[in-house]
Design a protein around this motif. Structure first.
Motif, PDB file in Angstrom:
ATOM      1  N   ARG A  34       0.726  -1.214  -0.129  1.00 10.60           N
ATOM      2  CA  ARG A  34       0.075   0.014   0.009  1.00 10.60           C
ATOM      3  C   ARG A  34       0.908   1.269  -0.061  1.00 10.60           C
ATOM      4  O   ARG A  34       0.634   2.188  -0.680  1.00 10.60           O
ATOM      5  N   TRP A  35       1.839   1.193   0.766  1.00  9.26           N
ATOM      6  CA  TRP A  35       2.847   2.367   0.960  1.00  9.26           C
ATOM      7  C   TRP A  35       3.411   2.661  -0.115  1.00  9.26           C
ATOM      8  O   TRP A  35       3.467   4.005  -0.904  1.00  9.26           O
ATOM      9  N   LEU A  36       4.037   1.549  -1.041  1.00  4.44           N
ATOM     10  CA  LEU A  36       4.710   1.904  -2.323  1.00  4.44           C
ATOM     11  C   LEU A  36       3.511   2.429  -3.174  1.00  4.44           C
ATOM     12  O   LEU A  36       3.964   3.245  -4.093  1.00  4.44           O
ATOM     13  N   SER A  37       2.559   1.813  -3.381  1.00  2.25           N
ATOM     14  CA  SER A  37       1.316   2.219  -4.355  1.00  2.25           C
ATOM     15  C   SER A  37       1.101   3.617  -4.306  1.00  2.25           C
ATOM     16  O   SER A  37       0.998   4.311  -5.104  1.00  2.25           O
ATOM     17  N   GLY A  38       0.726   3.872  -2.856  1.00  2.00           N
ATOM     18  CA  GLY A  38       0.332   5.398  -2.702  1.00  2.00           C
ATOM     19  C   GLY A  38       1.494   6.323  -2.791  1.00  2.00           C
ATOM     20  O   GLY A  38       1.318   7.545  -2.823  1.00  2.00           O
ATOM     21  N   ASN A  39       2.779   5.681  -3.240  1.00  2.00           N
ATOM     22  CA  ASN A  39       3.813   6.802  -3.520  1.00  2.00           C
ATOM     23  C   ASN A  39       4.220   6.713  -4.986  1.00  2.00           C
ATOM     24  O   ASN A  39       5.230   6.904  -5.579  1.00  2.00           O
ATOM     25  N   GLY A  40       3.407   5.988  -5.737  1.00  2.57           N
ATOM     26  CA  GLY A  40       3.626   5.847  -7.445  1.00  2.57           C
ATOM     27  C   GLY A  40       4.357   4.720  -7.789  1.00  2.57           C
ATOM     28  O   GLY A  40       4.806   4.779  -8.996  1.00  2.57           O
ATOM     29  N   LEU A  41       4.830   3.920  -6.707  1.00  2.00           N
ATOM     30  CA  LEU A  41       5.425   2.722  -7.239  1.00  2.00           C
ATOM     31  C   LEU A  41       4.787   1.374  -7.356  1.00  2.00           C
ATOM     32  O   LEU A  41       3.465   1.478  -6.599  1.00  2.00           O
ATOM     33  N   ASP A  42       5.036   0.301  -7.939  1.00  2.00           N
ATOM     34  CA  ASP A  42       4.155  -0.889  -8.268  1.00  2.00           C
ATOM     35  C   ASP A  42       4.253  -1.621  -7.309  1.00  2.00           C
ATOM     36  O   ASP A  42       5.008  -2.854  -7.225  1.00  2.00           O
ATOM     37  N   GLY A  43       3.463  -1.606  -5.779  1.00  2.00           N
ATOM     38  CA  GLY A  43       3.931  -2.551  -4.826  1.00  2.00           C
ATOM     39  C   GLY A  43       3.303  -3.604  -4.989  1.00  2.00           C
ATOM     40  O   GLY A  43       4.098  -4.682  -4.761  1.00  2.00           O
ATOM     41  N   PRO A  44       2.186  -4.030  -5.652  1.00  2.00           N
ATOM     42  CA  PRO A  44       1.636  -5.376  -5.969  1.00  2.00           C
ATOM     43  C   PRO A  44       2.711  -6.058  -7.006  1.00  2.00           C
ATOM     44  O   PRO A  44       3.159  -7.236  -6.628  1.00  2.00           O
ATOM     45  N   ALA A  45       3.181  -5.415  -7.833  1.00  2.00           N
ATOM     46  CA  ALA A  45       4.229  -6.379  -8.810  1.00  2.00           C
ATOM     47  C   ALA A  45       5.543  -6.589  -8.091  1.00  2.00           C
ATOM     48  O   ALA A  45       5.985  -7.699  -8.039  1.00  2.00           O
ATOM     49  N   LEU A  46       6.036  -5.637  -6.846  1.00  2.00           N
ATOM     50  CA  LEU A  46       7.097  -5.998  -6.278  1.00  2.00           C
ATOM     51  C   LEU A  46       6.921  -7.085  -5.143  1.00  2.00           C
ATOM     52  O   LEU A  46       7.715  -8.122  -5.196  1.00  2.00           O
ATOM     53  N   LEU A  47       5.811  -7.065  -4.652  1.00  2.00           N
ATOM     54  CA  LEU A  47       5.445  -8.053  -3.735  1.00  2.00           C
ATOM     55  C   LEU A  47       5.334  -9.490  -4.375  1.00  2.00           C
ATOM     56  O   LEU A  47       5.836 -10.522  -3.830  1.00  2.00           O
ATOM     57  N   ALA A  48       4.587  -9.572  -5.361  1.00  2.00           N
ATOM     58  CA  ALA A  48       4.463 -10.732  -6.263  1.00  2.00           C
ATOM     59  C   ALA A  48       5.858 -11.388  -6.484  1.00  2.00           C
ATOM     60  O   ALA A  48       5.857 -12.460  -6.461  1.00  2.00           O
ATOM     61  N   THR A 183      -2.777  -7.323 -14.958  1.00  2.00           N
ATOM     62  CA  THR A 183      -3.599  -8.405 -14.937  1.00  2.00           C
ATOM     63  C   THR A 183      -2.886  -9.583 -14.400  1.00  2.00           C
ATOM     64  O   THR A 183      -3.454 -10.569 -13.769  1.00  2.00           O
ATOM     65  N   SER A 184      -1.731  -9.812 -14.963  1.00  2.00           N
ATOM     66  CA  SER A 184      -0.736 -11.010 -14.517  1.00  2.00           C
ATOM     67  C   SER A 184      -0.254 -11.129 -13.271  1.00  2.00           C
ATOM     68  O   SER A 184      -0.592 -12.061 -12.542  1.00  2.00           O
ATOM     69  N   VAL A 185      -0.113 -10.025 -12.417  1.00  2.00           N
ATOM     70  CA  VAL A 185       0.294 -10.010 -11.365  1.00  2.00           C
ATOM     71  C   VAL A 185      -1.124 -10.164 -10.323  1.00  2.00           C
ATOM     72  O   VAL A 185      -0.923 -10.702  -9.315  1.00  2.00           O
ATOM     73  N   HIS A 186      -2.176  -9.339 -10.771  1.00  2.52           N
ATOM     74  CA  HIS A 186      -3.341  -9.604  -9.916  1.00  2.52           C
ATOM     75  C   HIS A 186      -3.733 -11.107 -10.013  1.00  2.52           C
ATOM     76  O   HIS A 186      -4.177 -11.562  -8.964  1.00  2.52           O
ATOM     77  N   GLU A 187      -3.878 -11.801 -11.185  1.00  4.16           N
ATOM     78  CA  GLU A 187      -4.082 -13.231 -11.314  1.00  4.16           C
ATOM     79  C   GLU A 187      -3.435 -14.025 -10.263  1.00  4.16           C
ATOM     80  O   GLU A 187      -3.649 -14.958  -9.353  1.00  4.16           O
ATOM     81  N   TYR A 188      -1.896 -13.757 -10.189  1.00  6.58           N
ATOM     82  CA  TYR A 188      -0.894 -14.515  -9.509  1.00  6.58           C
ATOM     83  C   TYR A 188      -1.100 -14.224  -7.907  1.00  6.58           C
ATOM     84  O   TYR A 188      -1.233 -15.056  -7.063  1.00  6.58           O
ATOM     85  N   LEU A 189      -1.457 -12.969  -7.465  1.00  8.99           N
ATOM     86  CA  LEU A 189      -1.711 -12.730  -6.238  1.00  8.99           C
ATOM     87  C   LEU A 189      -3.004 -13.369  -5.806  1.00  8.99           C
ATOM     88  O   LEU A 189      -3.337 -13.793  -4.734  1.00  8.99           O
ATOM     89  N   GLU A 190      -4.013 -13.266  -6.674  1.00  3.22           N
ATOM     90  CA  GLU A 190      -5.499 -14.025  -6.401  1.00  3.22           C
ATOM     91  C   GLU A 190      -5.162 -15.322  -6.120  1.00  3.22           C
ATOM     92  O   GLU A 190      -5.817 -16.047  -5.385  1.00  3.22           O
ATOM     93  N   SER A 191      -4.260 -15.902  -6.974  1.00 10.39           N
ATOM     94  CA  SER A 191      -4.054 -17.627  -6.689  1.00 10.39           C
ATOM     95  C   SER A 191      -3.324 -17.823  -5.409  1.00 10.39           C
ATOM     96  O   SER A 191      -3.816 -18.840  -4.765  1.00 10.39           O
ATOM     97  N   LEU A 192      -2.481 -16.829  -4.991  1.00  9.56           N
ATOM     98  CA  LEU A 192      -1.922 -17.165  -3.716  1.00  9.56           C
ATOM     99  C   LEU A 192      -3.054 -16.898  -2.577  1.00  9.56           C
ATOM    100  O   LEU A 192      -3.245 -17.707  -1.548  1.00  9.56           O
ATOM    101  N   ALA A 193      -3.835 -15.755  -2.737  1.00  8.24           N
ATOM    102  CA  ALA A 193      -4.935 -15.649  -1.597  1.00  8.24           C
ATOM    103  C   ALA A 193      -5.882 -16.700  -1.613  1.00  8.24           C
ATOM    104  O   ALA A 193      -6.294 -16.890  -0.629  1.00  8.24           O
ATOM    105  N   ALA A 194      -6.118 -17.232  -3.043  1.00  6.50           N
ATOM    106  CA  ALA A 194      -7.075 -18.391  -2.922  1.00  6.50           C
ATOM    107  C   ALA A 194      -6.715 -19.600  -2.004  1.00  6.50           C
ATOM    108  O   ALA A 194      -7.502 -20.296  -1.525  1.00  6.50           O
ATOM    109  N   ARG A 195      -5.414 -19.658  -1.672  1.00  4.77           N
ATOM    110  CA  ARG A 195      -5.068 -20.673  -0.564  1.00  4.77           C
ATOM    111  C   ARG A 195      -5.569 -20.541   0.895  1.00  4.77           C
ATOM    112  O   ARG A 195      -5.645 -21.373   1.668  1.00  4.77           O
ATOM    113  N   THR A 196      -5.967 -19.167   0.844  1.00  7.95           N
ATOM    114  CA  THR A 196      -6.501 -18.798   2.474  1.00  7.95           C
ATOM    115  C   THR A 196      -8.227 -19.325   2.688  1.00  7.95           C
ATOM    116  O   THR A 196      -8.430 -19.006   3.610  1.00  7.95           O
TER     117      THR A 196
END
Length: 217
Positions: A34-48, A183-196
């Motif tokens: 969230r911090w990275l995204s709020g500062n204009g950086l691609d937080g989800p892609a880095l985390l993925a 889209t590819s990052v979103h799909e990957y993160l969703e696939s990890l989230a689905a494990r929960t």
């Protein structure tokens, strides 16, 4: 796709949990994205990208020794999420020693939210640097990019966190609008989230989990 900061934090938190981090660490991962995204950086892609490396690893395998002269892991690069949480927990060392040296690290940009928090926590100016890149954080946590030659790098040989007298004020403050969620990052993160997610059963519905039968009346 466009996503709000709340949506980014929630998705990244669940994805980190799905990749094997504890809920506490997963919450920190979500906040970092969230911090990275709020500062204009691609937080989800880095985390993925980092979760691909850490997926299935046990927490003790990724935790550096904060009492060591140089924080590092034998045989692998530091995880910036785990190193960042450790930095937050031991930020007092920056006041006592003036610096913390970290060994090889993957995706060092993910360390930035934790450096920002440490600067705010101690009310100090802080410099974070690796080869070709220098960042400074004001006592308020604002980030300024001083040298950007190697800012976007998937792996660095070492990172230095140093207390400085005063953060440089200039036009290179890190800020910007929230980047689109790829889209590819979103799909990957969703696939990890689905494990929960736990599949609903008749027993769980009757015991109060999910909508239950009463919602149908």
């Amino acid at each position: 796709m466009n996503a709000s900061l709340n949506e980014i934090e929630s998705l990244c938190k669940k994805a980190a949990r799905g990749a094997g981090l504890s809920w506490g660490l997963a919450e920190e991962a979500g906040k970092a994205a969230r911090w990275l995204s709020g500062n204009g950086l691609d937080g989800p892609a880095l985390l993925a990208a980092q979760l691909r490396l850490d997926d299935g690893c046990a927490y003790p395998q990724l935790t550096p020794d904060p009492g060591a002269e140089r924080w590092e892991l034998a045989g692998r690069a530091l995880c910036p999420l785990i190193a960042g949480v450790t930095l937050s927990d031991h930020a007092f060392l920056l006041r006592r020693k003036g610096e913390i040296q970290l060994g090889a690290m993957s995706h060092p940009q993910l360390l930035m939210p934790f450096a920002s928090a440490a600067a705010r926590q101690l009310n100090i100016a802080l410099q974070v640097s690796w080869q070709g890149c220098v960042l400074e954080f004001s006592p308020g946590g604002e980030a300024v990019l001083i040298q950007a030659d190697n800012f976007i790098c998937p792996h660095v040989a070492g990172v230095h966190c140093t207390r400085i007298a005063l953060a440089t004020q200039g036009a290179n403050a890190i800020c910007g609008s929230i980047p689109a969620l790829v889209t590819s990052v979103h799909e990957y993160l969703e696939s990890l989230a689905a494990r929960t997610y736990v599949p609903a059963s008749d027993a769980s519905r009757l015991s109060g989990a999910g909508a239950g039968l009463s919602d149908n009346t």
